[in-house]
Design a protein around this motif. Structure first.
Motif, PDB file in Angstrom:
ATOM      1  N   UNK A  22      45.605  63.724  -3.172  1.00 59.39           N
ATOM      2  CA  UNK A  22      44.946  64.778  -2.407  1.00 59.39           C
ATOM      3  C   UNK A  22      43.437  64.739  -2.626  1.00 59.39           C
ATOM      4  N   UNK A  23      43.011  64.517  -3.870  1.00 56.97           N
ATOM      5  CA  UNK A  23      41.582  64.417  -4.161  1.00 56.97           C
ATOM      6  C   UNK A  23      40.955  63.235  -3.428  1.00 56.97           C
ATOM      7  N   UNK A  24      41.659  62.109  -3.394  1.00 57.12           N
ATOM      8  CA  UNK A  24      41.152  60.927  -2.683  1.00 57.12           C
ATOM      9  C   UNK A  24      41.029  61.185  -1.184  1.00 57.12           C
ATOM     10  N   UNK A  25      42.023  61.855  -0.618  1.00 55.67           N
ATOM     11  CA  UNK A  25      41.983  62.177   0.815  1.00 55.67           C
ATOM     12  C   UNK A  25      40.783  63.070   1.104  1.00 55.67           C
ATOM     13  N   UNK A  65      35.351  63.809   3.265  1.00 61.01           N
ATOM     14  CA  UNK A  65      33.960  64.223   3.058  1.00 61.01           C
ATOM     15  C   UNK A  65      32.992  63.083   3.372  1.00 61.01           C
ATOM     16  N   UNK A  66      33.340  61.874   2.935  1.00 60.79           N
ATOM     17  CA  UNK A  66      32.476  60.716   3.181  1.00 60.79           C
ATOM     18  C   UNK A  66      32.378  60.424   4.680  1.00 60.79           C
ATOM     19  N   UNK A  67      33.496  60.509   5.394  1.00 58.29           N
ATOM     20  CA  UNK A  67      33.499  60.275   6.837  1.00 58.29           C
ATOM     21  C   UNK A  67      32.654  61.330   7.542  1.00 58.29           C
ATOM     22  N   UNK A  68      32.802  62.579   7.126  1.00 60.77           N
ATOM     23  CA  UNK A  68      32.024  63.663   7.734  1.00 60.77           C
ATOM     24  C   UNK A  68      30.534  63.456   7.491  1.00 60.77           C
ATOM     25  N   UNK A  69      30.174  63.060   6.283  1.00 62.99           N
ATOM     26  CA  UNK A  69      28.761  62.796   5.982  1.00 62.99           C
ATOM     27  C   UNK A  69      28.216  61.670   6.863  1.00 62.99           C
TER      28      UNK A  69
END
Length: 84
Positions: free
Chosen positions: A28-31, A36-40
């Motif tokens: 879940x943390x990895x997802x 977050x990285x994709x959104x950034x």
């Protein structure tokens, strides 16, 4: 010295507690981190696109103004503006 030792032990226990998370929690943390990285990246790309669009609009506006200035100068100098 005792405070330093106590803090070191507390940090160590906190680190161990983090290691005991379940595999589901790690997934879940990895997802969450990936999302977050994709959104950034999306925000960065949108900013870059907006900058490019603004630069293109400014260039088009400058070209339009220059064409108008040239046509006006041609009229002032006696040339036929329709031939420009």
């Amino acid at each position: 010295m005792k405070i330093t030792t106590t803090l070191a032990v507390a940090v160590g226990l906190a680190a161990l507690a983090g290691c005991n998370s379940s595999p589901k929690e790690q997934v879940a943390d990895n997802i969450e981190a990936n999302a977050d990285a994709v959104a950034d990246n999306m925000v960065e790309n949108a900013d870059a696109m907006a900058d490019n669009m603004q630069a293109n609009a400014e260039n088009a506006a400058d070209a339009t103004k220059a064409a108008g200035d040239n046509a006006a100068d041609a009229v002032r100098n006696g040339a036929d503006a329709n031939k420009m």
